[in-house]
Design a protein around this motif. Structure first.
Motif, PDB file in Angstrom:
ATOM      1  N   GLU A  42      -5.185   0.433  29.542  1.00  0.00           N
ATOM      2  CA  GLU A  42      -5.658  -0.914  29.241  1.00  0.00           C
ATOM      3  C   GLU A  42      -7.180  -0.974  29.081  1.00  0.00           C
ATOM      4  N   ASN A  43      -7.737   0.021  28.413  1.00  0.00           N
ATOM      5  CA  ASN A  43      -9.181   0.049  28.134  1.00  0.00           C
ATOM      6  C   ASN A  43     -10.038   0.043  29.399  1.00  0.00           C
ATOM      7  N   LYS A  44      -9.533   0.621  30.475  1.00  0.00           N
ATOM      8  CA  LYS A  44     -10.304   0.639  31.718  1.00  0.00           C
ATOM      9  C   LYS A  44     -11.436   1.658  31.663  1.00  0.00           C
ATOM     10  N   PHE A  45     -11.340   2.618  30.790  1.00  0.00           N
ATOM     11  CA  PHE A  45     -12.399   3.621  30.614  1.00  0.00           C
ATOM     12  C   PHE A  45     -12.705   3.701  29.122  1.00  0.00           C
TER      13      PHE A  45
ATOM     14  N   ALA B  69     -18.048  -5.739  36.268  1.00  0.00           N
ATOM     15  CA  ALA B  69     -18.813  -4.682  35.593  1.00  0.00           C
ATOM     16  C   ALA B  69     -18.480  -4.675  34.105  1.00  0.00           C
ATOM     17  N   ARG B  70     -17.184  -4.825  33.792  1.00  0.00           N
ATOM     18  CA  ARG B  70     -16.788  -4.877  32.382  1.00  0.00           C
ATOM     19  C   ARG B  70     -17.364  -6.112  31.706  1.00  0.00           C
ATOM     20  N   ASN B  71     -17.365  -7.253  32.393  1.00  0.00           N
ATOM     21  CA  ASN B  71     -17.914  -8.502  31.856  1.00  0.00           C
ATOM     22  C   ASN B  71     -19.386  -8.310  31.475  1.00  0.00           C
ATOM     23  N   GLN B  72     -20.149  -7.674  32.360  1.00  0.00           N
ATOM     24  CA  GLN B  72     -21.569  -7.439  32.092  1.00  0.00           C
ATOM     25  C   GLN B  72     -21.753  -6.428  30.970  1.00  0.00           C
ATOM     26  N   LEU B  73     -20.930  -5.391  30.955  1.00  0.00           N
ATOM     27  CA  LEU B  73     -21.010  -4.380  29.902  1.00  0.00           C
ATOM     28  C   LEU B  73     -20.761  -4.995  28.536  1.00  0.00           C
ATOM     29  N   GLU B  74     -19.709  -5.821  28.416  1.00  0.00           N
ATOM     30  CA  GLU B  74     -19.380  -6.390  27.110  1.00  0.00           C
ATOM     31  C   GLU B  74     -20.473  -7.342  26.637  1.00  0.00           C
ATOM     32  N   SER B  75     -21.093  -8.054  27.570  1.00  0.00           N
ATOM     33  CA  SER B  75     -22.241  -8.888  27.213  1.00  0.00           C
ATOM     34  C   SER B  75     -23.358  -8.029  26.622  1.00  0.00           C
ATOM     35  N   LEU B  76     -23.651  -6.914  27.278  1.00  0.00           N
ATOM     36  CA  LEU B  76     -24.720  -6.029  26.797  1.00  0.00           C
ATOM     37  C   LEU B  76     -24.396  -5.468  25.421  1.00  0.00           C
ATOM     38  N   LEU B  77     -23.179  -5.007  25.230  1.00  0.00           N
ATOM     39  CA  LEU B  77     -22.804  -4.437  23.939  1.00  0.00           C
ATOM     40  C   LEU B  77     -22.952  -5.463  22.817  1.00  0.00           C
TER      41      LEU B  77
ATOM     42  N   VAL C 108     -17.998   2.405  30.362  1.00  0.00           N
ATOM     43  CA  VAL C 108     -17.478   1.581  31.450  1.00  0.00           C
ATOM     44  C   VAL C 108     -16.401   2.383  32.178  1.00  0.00           C
ATOM     45  N   TYR C 109     -16.474   2.370  33.513  1.00  0.00           N
ATOM     46  CA  TYR C 109     -15.510   3.064  34.361  1.00  0.00           C
ATOM     47  C   TYR C 109     -14.864   2.039  35.292  1.00  0.00           C
TER      48      TYR C 109
END
Length: 450
Positions: free
Chosen positions: A196-199, A170-178, A213-214
Motif C-alpha cells: 500500500e505504498n508504505k515504502f 510522516a507521509r503527510n509531511q513528505l507528500e506536502s514537500l514533494l 518515505v519509510y
C-alpha cells in the motif's frame, strides 16, 4: 509702443536682461552638476528590489508554475551574506510562538495537479467547498517565515538522500514537500513496494536528489495487531525497526515523525521480557502509560542513528517532527467531527494535556541526543516544533472530505471523519517552510566554519 491693433505695450528692460543671463548660466550649471551626479551614482548606487515579489505579491493562488517567486531566491552561496541574515543567525527564530494571518496568495500547488497526494487528504479534488483554509500563513512573533523556496530546497539536497520515517504523519509531511518541490522540478517515482505504498522513493534528476518515505509507526521494532493479535500491537522498545535503519548508510538526512500509534492498545517488551501493556484488559500484564513508552522508542531510535553513523565517522542530519494534535469535537463518525472553518486566534487555544506532553518528550529527547552525539563529528539534530502552530488550525483537516463528495446524496447518519491528518495543500506545508529555514541555518553555519 503702439501695436498695429491700437493697443499699447510696455517695454521692461530687466526682462530681456534676465533672459539673456539665464541663457548664459544654465549650460555652466549643467556642466557643474553632471560630475556630482556621476560621483553619487558610482559610490552610492540605487537600491532596486531583489525580485518582483518584493513589490507585487502573487495574486493568482493555487497554481503550479516554475516561474514562482521561489525561482528568484538567492543561491545557496548567498544564504547568509547580508548583515540582516547574520543577525538572524545570532538570535535564532522561535517559530513556535506566533499567529495565523490571512494570505491572499494561497499555496504553491493545488490538489488536482500534484500526483503524490493520498486520496484521503486531497480535499480539493474530493469537493471540499470552503477554500478559506488555503489562505493562511504562519507569522512568528519575532521574525519572518519566508514563503517556501523549492529551488533553494533542491539545491540543499543536491546529490543527497532525505528520508521521512514514521507513521502517516510522516507521509503527510513528505507528500506536502514533494508537491511544493514539483513546482520547480518534476520528481520520478523510482521505487514502490507492494504494501500500500508504505515504502516509496523519488528522484529529482535536475539535482540528483532522492526523497524517500519509510513506514515505521513506532520507529522501534513493532508488530501491528492485524499480524499477530486482533486487539494489540507488540513493541520491542530496545530494538530499532530495521526496515528503515538498515538503510541508514544511504541516507544523508532523516526526518522522524511518530506519536499517534502509541495511543493504541499494545504490549511492550525489552528483549523477551514483557514490561507491561497499555489498555490490555484480559491480559495478565501490568498496565503502564504510553508516555514513557513513546520516550523509550524515540530514545532507542536516536541512539541507534548516532551509534551507527558515529562508528563510521560519517555524520547525519536528524529532524524530529513534534506531535501533531487532532481536532475531534465529538464522535468520529458524525458529520461535524471537526467543524471549525477558521484558525484559532492567538491565546484562544492552549497547548495542554496529551498534546503538550507528547511534544515535550520529543523536544527533550532531541536535546539529550545532541549531548550524546558530541563525541562524534558531523551530527546535526533539531526538533521541528510544529505542535502549537498545528493546534491552532482546526480547520485544516479533511473531516468528511476524506471521501469524495461525501454529501452528494445528502447527510447520512454515520460518516467517517479524518480530524488527524491534514488537507494538502494545507497547514502541513508550513512544517516544510520551517524545515527549510533549519536547513538554511545549518548551511550557513557550515559555510562560516569552512
Amino acid at each position: 509702443m503702439k501695436w498695429a491693433g491700437g493697443g499699447t505695450a510696455t517695454i521692461t528692460p530687466f526682462k530681456d536682461q534676465t533672459h539673456s543671463l539665464a541663457k548664459k548660466i544654465l549650460p555652466w550649471t549643467i556642466y557643474a552638476l553632471l560630475p556630482i551626479a556621476l560621483f553619487r551614482l558610482y559610490f552610492y548606487p540605487l537600491q532596486l528590489p531583489q525580485s518582483s515579489t518584493d513589490q507585487l505579491p502573487n495574486t493568482t493562488p493555487i497554481t503550479i508554475s516554475s516561474s514562482s517567486s521561489s525561482s528568484l531566491s538567492l543561491p545557496p552561496t548567498q544564504f547568509h551574506s547580508s548583515e540582516e541574515e547574520g543577525k538572524t543567525n545570532e538570535t535564532p527564530c522561535d517559530y513556535t510562538r506566533g499567529r495565523w494571518v490571512h494570505d491572499r496568495r494561497g499555496p504553491l500547488y493545488n490538489g488536482t495537479t500534484c500526483g503524490t497526494i493520498k486520496d484521503g487528504q486531497n480535499c480539493i479534488s474530493h469537493g471540499r467547498p470552503d477554500l478559506d483554509y488555503l489562505y493562511w500563513r504562519w507569522k512568528p512573533k519575532q521574525c519572518k517565515l519566508p514563503r517556501f523556496e523549492p529551488n533553494t530546497f533542491l539545491e540543499l539536497i543536491r546529490n543527497k538522500h532525505i528520508a521521512f520515517v514514521g507513521d502517516s504523519m510522516a507521509r503527510n509531511q513528505l507528500e506536502s514537500l514533494l508537491c511544493m518541490l514539483a513546482t520547480a522540478s518534476a520528481p520520478n517515482l523510482v521505487y514502490r513496494d507492494s504494501e500500500e505504498n508504505k515504502f516509496r522513493r523519488w528522484n529529482f534528476p535536475s539535482h540528483n536528489a532522492t526523497v524517500s518515505v519509510y513506514w515505521s509507526p513506532f520507529l522501534v521494532k513493532g508488530i501491528e495487531k492485524s499480524h499477530w493479535e486482533p486487539n494489540f500491537n507488540k513493541l520491542y522498545l530496545d530494538r530499532v525497526d530495521e526496515k528503515w535503519a538498515s538503510d541508514l548508510d544511504l541516507i544523508d538526512m532523516v526526518v522522524l515523525s511518530i506519536g499517534h500509534w502509541f495511543l493504541h492498545p499494545a504490549v511492550y517488551l525489552e528483549g523477551d521480557l514483557v514490561l507491561g501493556c497499555h489498555y490490555c484488559p484480559g491480559l495478565n500484564h501490568t498496565e503502564i502509560g504510553f508516555y514513557e513508552v513513546f520516550r523509550k522508542g524515540l530514545r532507542t531510535s536516536l541512539r541507534t542513528i548516532t551509534e551507527r553513523r558515529g562508528s563510521t565517522g560519517n555524520g547525519i542530519d536528524v529532524i524530529v517532527t513534534t506531535f501533531s494534535p487532532a481536532h475531534f469535537e465529538g464522535d468520529w463518525d458524525k458529520a461535524g467531527a471537526c467543524p471549525k472553518k477558521k484558525p484559532y486566534k492567538e491565546g484562544e487555544k492552549q497547548l495542554e494535556g496529551m498534546d503538550a506532553e507528547m511534544r515535550k518528550i520529543g523536544v527533550e529527547e532531541v536535546e539529550a541526543a545532541k549531548e550524546n552525539a558530541l563525541q562524534f563529528s558531523g551530527f546535526r539534530l533539531e526538533s521541528l516544533d510544529v505542535t502549537k502552530l498545528s493546534l491552532m488550525r482546526p480547520d485544516g483537516h479533511p473531516g468528511p472530505y476524506m471521501h469524495p463528495f461525501p454529501f452528494a446524496n445528502g447527510v447520512t447518519e454515520r460518516m467517517q471523519n479524518d480530524c488527524v491528518h491534514w488537507c494538502l495543500p494545507g497547514p502541513v506545508d508550513t512544517w516544510n517552510e520551517i524545515l527549510l529555514q533549519v536547513m538554511k541555518k545549518w548551511e550557513g553555519e557550515l559555510r562560516r566554519g569552512e
